[in-house]
Design a protein around this motif. Structure first.
Motif, PDB file in Angstrom:
ATOM      1  N   TYR A   1     -30.021  -6.984  26.813  1.00  0.00           N
ATOM      2  CA  TYR A   1     -31.321  -6.155  25.836  1.00  0.00           C
ATOM      3  C   TYR A   1     -31.513  -7.305  24.777  1.00  0.00           C
ATOM      4  N   GLU A   2     -32.424  -7.339  24.314  1.00  0.00           N
ATOM      5  CA  GLU A   2     -32.983  -8.239  23.137  1.00  0.00           C
ATOM      6  C   GLU A   2     -33.503  -7.334  22.156  1.00  0.00           C
ATOM      7  N   LEU A   3     -32.984  -7.259  21.085  1.00  0.00           N
ATOM      8  CA  LEU A   3     -33.563  -6.618  19.840  1.00  0.00           C
ATOM      9  C   LEU A   3     -34.300  -7.574  18.907  1.00  0.00           C
ATOM     10  N   SER A   4     -35.640  -7.738  18.547  1.00  0.00           N
ATOM     11  CA  SER A   4     -36.245  -8.398  17.596  1.00  0.00           C
ATOM     12  C   SER A   4     -35.803  -8.079  16.163  1.00  0.00           C
ATOM     13  N   ALA A   5     -35.895  -8.908  15.288  1.00  0.00           N
ATOM     14  CA  ALA A   5     -35.690  -8.884  13.703  1.00  0.00           C
ATOM     15  C   ALA A   5     -36.585  -7.902  13.025  1.00  0.00           C
ATOM     16  N   ASP A   6     -37.925  -7.768  13.491  1.00  0.00           N
ATOM     17  CA  ASP A   6     -38.922  -7.111  12.911  1.00  0.00           C
ATOM     18  C   ASP A   6     -38.676  -5.380  13.200  1.00  0.00           C
ATOM     19  N   LYS A   7     -38.218  -5.221  14.433  1.00  0.00           N
ATOM     20  CA  LYS A   7     -37.902  -3.922  14.852  1.00  0.00           C
ATOM     21  C   LYS A   7     -36.450  -3.504  14.465  1.00  0.00           C
ATOM     22  N   ALA A   8     -35.391  -4.358  14.364  1.00  0.00           N
ATOM     23  CA  ALA A   8     -34.228  -3.977  13.856  1.00  0.00           C
ATOM     24  C   ALA A   8     -34.080  -3.825  12.499  1.00  0.00           C
ATOM     25  N   SER A   9     -35.159  -4.090  11.721  1.00  0.00           N
ATOM     26  CA  SER A   9     -35.124  -3.857  10.202  1.00  0.00           C
ATOM     27  C   SER A   9     -35.335  -2.622   9.915  1.00  0.00           C
ATOM     28  N   GLN A  10     -36.080  -1.963  11.045  1.00  0.00           N
ATOM     29  CA  GLN A  10     -36.535  -0.389  10.712  1.00  0.00           C
ATOM     30  C   GLN A  10     -35.367   0.380  11.353  1.00  0.00           C
ATOM     31  N   LEU A  11     -34.788   0.173  12.481  1.00  0.00           N
ATOM     32  CA  LEU A  11     -33.590   0.739  12.806  1.00  0.00           C
ATOM     33  C   LEU A  11     -32.430   0.699  11.876  1.00  0.00           C
ATOM     34  N   LEU A  12     -32.246  -0.396  11.629  1.00  0.00           N
ATOM     35  CA  LEU A  12     -30.900  -0.424  10.642  1.00  0.00           C
ATOM     36  C   LEU A  12     -31.015   0.429   9.350  1.00  0.00           C
ATOM     37  N   ALA A  13     -32.089   0.487   9.033  1.00  0.00           N
ATOM     38  CA  ALA A  13     -32.332   1.221   7.602  1.00  0.00           C
ATOM     39  C   ALA A  13     -32.257   2.694   7.864  1.00  0.00           C
ATOM     40  N   ARG A  14     -32.363   3.288   9.127  1.00  0.00           N
ATOM     41  CA  ARG A  14     -32.184   4.577   9.424  1.00  0.00           C
ATOM     42  C   ARG A  14     -30.589   4.694   9.937  1.00  0.00           C
ATOM     43  N   SER A  15     -30.032   3.682  10.484  1.00  0.00           N
ATOM     44  CA  SER A  15     -28.880   4.109  10.905  1.00  0.00           C
ATOM     45  C   SER A  15     -27.640   2.930  10.199  1.00  0.00           C
ATOM     46  N   PRO A  16     -27.164   3.418   8.686  1.00  0.00           N
ATOM     47  CA  PRO A  16     -26.166   2.588   8.156  1.00  0.00           C
ATOM     48  C   PRO A  16     -24.917   2.370   8.936  1.00  0.00           C
ATOM     49  N   ASN A  17     -24.482   3.336   9.722  1.00  0.00           N
ATOM     50  CA  ASN A  17     -23.174   3.180  10.467  1.00  0.00           C
ATOM     51  C   ASN A  17     -22.951   2.108  11.138  1.00  0.00           C
ATOM     52  N   MET A  18     -24.503   1.737  12.092  1.00  0.00           N
ATOM     53  CA  MET A  18     -24.733   0.661  13.123  1.00  0.00           C
ATOM     54  C   MET A  18     -24.858  -0.667  11.989  1.00  0.00           C
ATOM     55  N   TRP A  19     -25.615  -0.524  10.811  1.00  0.00           N
ATOM     56  CA  TRP A  19     -25.349  -1.916  10.052  1.00  0.00           C
ATOM     57  C   TRP A  19     -24.126  -2.348   9.667  1.00  0.00           C
ATOM     58  N   ILE A  20     -22.996  -1.330   9.133  1.00  0.00           N
ATOM     59  CA  ILE A  20     -21.765  -1.559   8.700  1.00  0.00           C
ATOM     60  C   ILE A  20     -21.067  -2.240   9.875  1.00  0.00           C
ATOM     61  N   THR A  21     -21.276  -1.522  10.991  1.00  0.00           N
ATOM     62  CA  THR A  21     -20.413  -2.125  12.146  1.00  0.00           C
ATOM     63  C   THR A  21     -20.690  -3.629  12.534  1.00  0.00           C
ATOM     64  N   LEU A  22     -21.894  -3.901  12.568  1.00  0.00           N
ATOM     65  CA  LEU A  22     -22.611  -5.281  12.755  1.00  0.00           C
ATOM     66  C   LEU A  22     -22.064  -6.025  11.641  1.00  0.00           C
ATOM     67  N   GLU A  23     -22.199  -5.906  10.277  1.00  0.00           N
ATOM     68  CA  GLU A  23     -21.534  -6.432   9.308  1.00  0.00           C
ATOM     69  C   GLU A  23     -20.185  -6.765   9.604  1.00  0.00           C
ATOM     70  N   THR A  24     -19.177  -5.835   9.759  1.00  0.00           N
ATOM     71  CA  THR A  24     -17.747  -5.867  10.146  1.00  0.00           C
ATOM     72  C   THR A  24     -17.625  -7.170  11.049  1.00  0.00           C
ATOM     73  N   ILE A  25     -18.283  -6.845  12.447  1.00  0.00           N
ATOM     74  CA  ILE A  25     -18.125  -7.733  13.435  1.00  0.00           C
ATOM     75  C   ILE A  25     -18.494  -9.088  13.221  1.00  0.00           C
ATOM     76  N   SER A  26     -19.584  -9.162  12.507  1.00  0.00           N
ATOM     77  CA  SER A  26     -20.222 -10.379  12.356  1.00  0.00           C
ATOM     78  C   SER A  26     -19.327 -11.264  11.282  1.00  0.00           C
ATOM     79  N   LYS A  27     -18.564 -10.744  10.326  1.00  0.00           N
ATOM     80  CA  LYS A  27     -17.939 -11.279   9.492  1.00  0.00           C
ATOM     81  C   LYS A  27     -16.412 -11.805  10.122  1.00  0.00           C
TER      82      LYS A  27
END
Length: 228
Positions: free
Chosen positions: A178-204
C-alpha cells in the motif's frame, strides 16, 4: 450361448466397477494435490480475493482497513478507527513481482509503503540494510520530512526534488504493497498525532541503525540521513 455371453459381460462390468476408485469413478491422478490444497488454504486464510500476491483482484476497503490496522505504525498506538479508514481510502494498492524495484536510490522521497504480503529488502550498493516483512513499512523518513516542508508552505514538487532516497528497495518475493503519497499523508497525520509520533519514533531508530551501516560503507556523516 447368448446367455453365456451376457453373463460374461455382466461379470466384466461388475469387476470393472469394483476396481474403479471411489467418488464416481474418477481417476486419482485428477484429484487436487496436497500442495495445491495447501495453497488455496493459505490464500483464503490470508484474506485475499482467491488469488495470491501475483493476482490482480484489488482489496476491498474492509480488507485494507484490516491489513492497515495490523501494521506496525497503527498497531503500536491506539489510532482512531476513523483515521484507519481514512488511511485505507488514501493508499494505493501496488503489486510488485519478485526482483522488481519498488524505489531506487536517488528517487524523490514523496511517499511511503506498507508491506501487506511478501517481503522486500532495503539495499545500498547491493548490500542489505534491512529485511522488510509483511506488517512492516518503509519510506516514512522521507514522508515525514516532506510533510513538514508541505506544512511549512512549500510546494510538493519542489520538496520532492529536495528529499531524495539514499537506499533502494527491491521485492524479495511477489508482494502486495500500500503506497501513501505525501500530499495525502499531510492531511492524515494532522488528524492523527499518535500515528505521527509513532512514525517519528520508528524513523529515528531506523536512522540511527542505518547511519552506522552507511558510515561504515561510505564514510559519510549520519546527520541528515534520509533512509528509504
Amino acid at each position: 450361448a447368448m446367455l453365456v455371453m451376457l453373463s460374461r459381460a455382466v461379470v466384466r462390468e461388475l469387476e470393472a466397477n469394483q476396481r474403479a476408485p471411489p467418488g464416481g469413478g474418477a481417476s486419482s491422478r485428477h484429484a487436487p494435490s496436497s500442495q495445491a490444497t495447501a495453497g488455496v488454504a493459505r490464500v483464503s486464510s490470508a484474506g485475499t480475493a482467491s488469488r495470491g500476491p501475483s493476482g490482480e483482484t484489488p482489496h476491498t476497503l474492509e480488507m485494507r482497513c484490516q491489513y492497515i490496522g495490523e501494521s506496525i505504525p497503527v498497531a503500536a498506538r491506539k489510532v482512531d478507527p476513523s483515521c484507519v479508514e481514512l488511511l485505507a481510502q488514501m493508499v494505493t494498492e501496488k503489486r510488485v513481482k519478485k526482483g522488481q524495484f519498488v524505489t531506487r536510490e536517488g528517487d524523490p522521497g514523496d511517499s511511503m509503503h506498507f508491506v501487506i504480503e511478501g517481503s522486500c529488502s532495503a539495499t545500498l550498493h547491493g548490500r542489505e540494510l534491512e529485511r522488510l516483512m509483511a506488517g512492516n513499512f518503509f519510506g516514512e523518513v522521507c514522508l515525514l520530512e516532506t510533510c513538514r516542508k508541505i506544512q511549512a508552505g512549500k510546494d510538493l514538487a519542489e520538496v520532492a526534488e529536495a528529499v531524495r532516497r539514499i537506499a533502494s528497495v527491491v521485492a524479495v518475493e511477489d508482494c502486495i504493497l500500500y503506497e501513501l503519497s505525501a500530499d495525502k499523508a499531510s492531511q492524515l497525520l494532522a488528524r492523527s498525532p499518535n500515528m505521527w509520533i509513532t512514525l517519528e519514533t520508528i524513523s529515528k531508530r531506523r536512522i540511527r541503525r542505518s547511519s552506522g551501516t552507511v558510515d561504515a560503507m561510505k564514510g559519510v556523516e549520519g546527520g541528515g540521513l534520509t533512509f528509504d
